[in-house]
Motif scaffolding. Structure first.
Motif, PDB file in Angstrom:
ATOM      1  N   SER A 157       0.902  -1.286  -0.018  1.00 50.04           N
ATOM      2  CA  SER A 157       0.002  -0.076  -0.159  1.00 50.04           C
ATOM      3  C   SER A 157       0.806   1.276   0.035  1.00 50.04           C
ATOM      4  O   SER A 157       0.395   2.114  -0.721  1.00 50.04           O
ATOM      5  CB  SER A 157      -1.061  -0.119   1.416  1.00 50.04           C
ATOM      6  N   ALA A 158       2.038   1.331   0.729  1.00 49.50           N
ATOM      7  CA  ALA A 158       2.881   2.317   0.751  1.00 49.50           C
ATOM      8  C   ALA A 158       3.539   2.678  -0.545  1.00 49.50           C
ATOM      9  O   ALA A 158       3.481   3.857  -1.265  1.00 49.50           O
ATOM     10  CB  ALA A 158       3.976   2.310   1.776  1.00 49.50           C
ATOM     11  N   GLY A 159       3.548   1.658  -1.355  1.00 47.28           N
ATOM     12  CA  GLY A 159       4.277   1.707  -2.841  1.00 47.28           C
ATOM     13  C   GLY A 159       3.188   2.341  -3.779  1.00 47.28           C
ATOM     14  O   GLY A 159       3.353   3.207  -4.614  1.00 47.28           O
ATOM     15  N   TRP A 160       1.910   1.734  -3.431  1.00 42.56           N
ATOM     16  CA  TRP A 160       0.706   2.307  -4.393  1.00 42.56           C
ATOM     17  C   TRP A 160       0.540   3.689  -4.090  1.00 42.56           C
ATOM     18  O   TRP A 160       0.303   4.472  -5.002  1.00 42.56           O
ATOM     19  CB  TRP A 160      -0.362   1.449  -4.041  1.00 42.56           C
ATOM     20  N   ILE A 181      11.111   1.256   2.354  1.00 43.50           N
ATOM     21  CA  ILE A 181      10.972   1.962   3.444  1.00 43.50           C
ATOM     22  C   ILE A 181      10.283   1.621   4.371  1.00 43.50           C
ATOM     23  O   ILE A 181      10.293   1.556   5.893  1.00 43.50           O
ATOM     24  CB  ILE A 181      11.168   3.542   3.045  1.00 43.50           C
ATOM     25  N   ALA A 182       8.770   1.368   3.916  1.00 39.09           N
ATOM     26  CA  ALA A 182       7.733   1.080   4.917  1.00 39.09           C
ATOM     27  C   ALA A 182       8.034  -0.543   5.299  1.00 39.09           C
ATOM     28  O   ALA A 182       7.709  -0.647   6.373  1.00 39.09           O
ATOM     29  CB  ALA A 182       6.399   0.807   3.892  1.00 39.09           C
ATOM     30  N   ASP A 183       8.761  -1.340   4.574  1.00 40.29           N
ATOM     31  CA  ASP A 183       9.031  -2.757   5.203  1.00 40.29           C
ATOM     32  C   ASP A 183      10.241  -2.474   6.122  1.00 40.29           C
ATOM     33  O   ASP A 183      10.163  -3.225   7.466  1.00 40.29           O
ATOM     34  CB  ASP A 183       9.810  -3.603   4.089  1.00 40.29           C
ATOM     35  N   SER A 207      17.693   9.499  -3.105  1.00 41.09           N
ATOM     36  CA  SER A 207      18.517  10.213  -2.048  1.00 41.09           C
ATOM     37  C   SER A 207      17.704   9.836  -0.692  1.00 41.09           C
ATOM     38  O   SER A 207      18.308   9.805   0.537  1.00 41.09           O
ATOM     39  CB  SER A 207      18.655  11.577  -2.066  1.00 41.09           C
ATOM     40  N   VAL A 208      16.542   9.711  -0.793  1.00 43.82           N
ATOM     41  CA  VAL A 208      15.720   9.595   0.672  1.00 43.82           C
ATOM     42  C   VAL A 208      15.907   8.136   0.757  1.00 43.82           C
ATOM     43  O   VAL A 208      16.179   7.745   2.306  1.00 43.82           O
ATOM     44  CB  VAL A 208      14.153   9.645   0.110  1.00 43.82           C
ATOM     45  N   LEU A 209      16.026   7.184   0.021  1.00 45.88           N
ATOM     46  CA  LEU A 209      16.533   5.644   0.205  1.00 45.88           C
ATOM     47  C   LEU A 209      17.965   5.632   0.842  1.00 45.88           C
ATOM     48  O   LEU A 209      18.199   4.924   1.628  1.00 45.88           O
ATOM     49  CB  LEU A 209      16.263   5.059  -1.017  1.00 45.88           C
ATOM     50  N   ALA A 210      18.678   6.256   0.124  1.00 43.67           N
ATOM     51  CA  ALA A 210      20.094   6.429   0.649  1.00 43.67           C
ATOM     52  C   ALA A 210      20.283   6.688   1.901  1.00 43.67           C
ATOM     53  O   ALA A 210      21.259   6.513   2.679  1.00 43.67           O
ATOM     54  CB  ALA A 210      20.987   7.017  -0.558  1.00 43.67           C
TER      55      ALA A 210
END
Length: 246
Positions: free
Chosen positions: A38-41, A92-94, A153-156
């Motif tokens: 759901s977060a990805g969607w 990130i949600a996981d 950059s958010v993920l990194a």
């Protein structure tokens, strides 16, 4: 003469609708293959809605001029960036939920991001070959690059630290500074160094989120990229602030 712009504008709007449908296909494919939640969607739908809205409200003349092969390539890039956004949000949600990482998801994200970055060369080439270079197309292309770098950059920043967000936010901080110093809205002369620095950011950020790249090496690469970015923006800002108004 009045009928041609209307027809071309409809062509642009049709291309936009097809791209939005393509975004849904990309999202469904990712859901069926790597299990986007759901977060990805939510993240992807917000991305598609914002991009679609900003393009749809563009001036008719600019939309008419942008319609064509190059615009379709750029819109295809947008669907890929939307896919990357969904995968990053899902990861990130996981992580926040304490769920185990899914290596396949990371590989798919890297592949999609790399293709989106490579297509950055294609849309400019197509625009020149088909004589369809447009102001809206160039701006859209640049903003997609910035969005891709911001998302990565958010993920990194999750593994390297919040300082990495400076790379993704640099362009938006520069835009915000225009409200304080209107001179920054001025036109800049061509600079190959600026183009190289901008292109490097995406490559470095893809490497930074790759799980097989050692974290110290990723941090060093991002630090170098950030240094060159600050230099580039700083040089442009000094040029614009010092330039006398016409």
């Amino acid at each position: 003469m009045a009928t041609r712009p209307r027809r071309d504008t409809r062509a642009f709007d049709t291309e936009l609708l097809v791209a939005l449908a393509g975004q849904v296909v990309v999202l469904l494919t990712l859901t069926l293959t790597v299990g986007v939640g759901s977060a990805g969607w939510l993240a992807c739908c917000v991305f598609a809605a914002v991009v679609g809205f900003l393009l749809a409200i563009g001036a008719p003349a600019r939309r008419a001029a942008a319609a064509g092969s190059a615009n379709r390539v750029t819109l295809a890039r947008a669907t890929l960036v939307g896919g990357v956004t969904a995968l990053v949000a899902d990861q990130i949600a996981d992580e926040m939920a304490g769920l185990p990482d899914r290596p396949v998801r990371a590989v798919v994200m890297l592949v999609i991001a790399s293709v989106a970055l490579a297509l950055d060369l294609a849309d400019g080439y197509v625009a020149r070959r088909t004589d369809s270079v447009s102001e809206l197309g160039a701006r859209f292309d640049m903003e997609l690059d910035s969005l891709l770098v911001l998302v990565l950059s958010v993920l990194a920043s999750r593994s390297l630290g919040l300082w990495v967000l400076a790379i993704g936010l640099a362009r938006y901080l520069f835009i915000a500074a225009m409200a304080i110093w209107p001179q920054l809205k001025g036109e800049l002369p061509f600079s190959r160094a600026r183009k190289v620095v901008a292109a490097t950011q995406g490559v470095v950020m893809i490497a930074a989120v790759a799980p097989f790249v050692p974290r110290p090496l990723a941090a060093a690469a991002v630090a170098v990229a950030l240094t060159t970015l600050v230099w580039s923006f700083g040089r442009d800002a000094v040029y614009l602030l010092r330039r006398r108004p016409d």
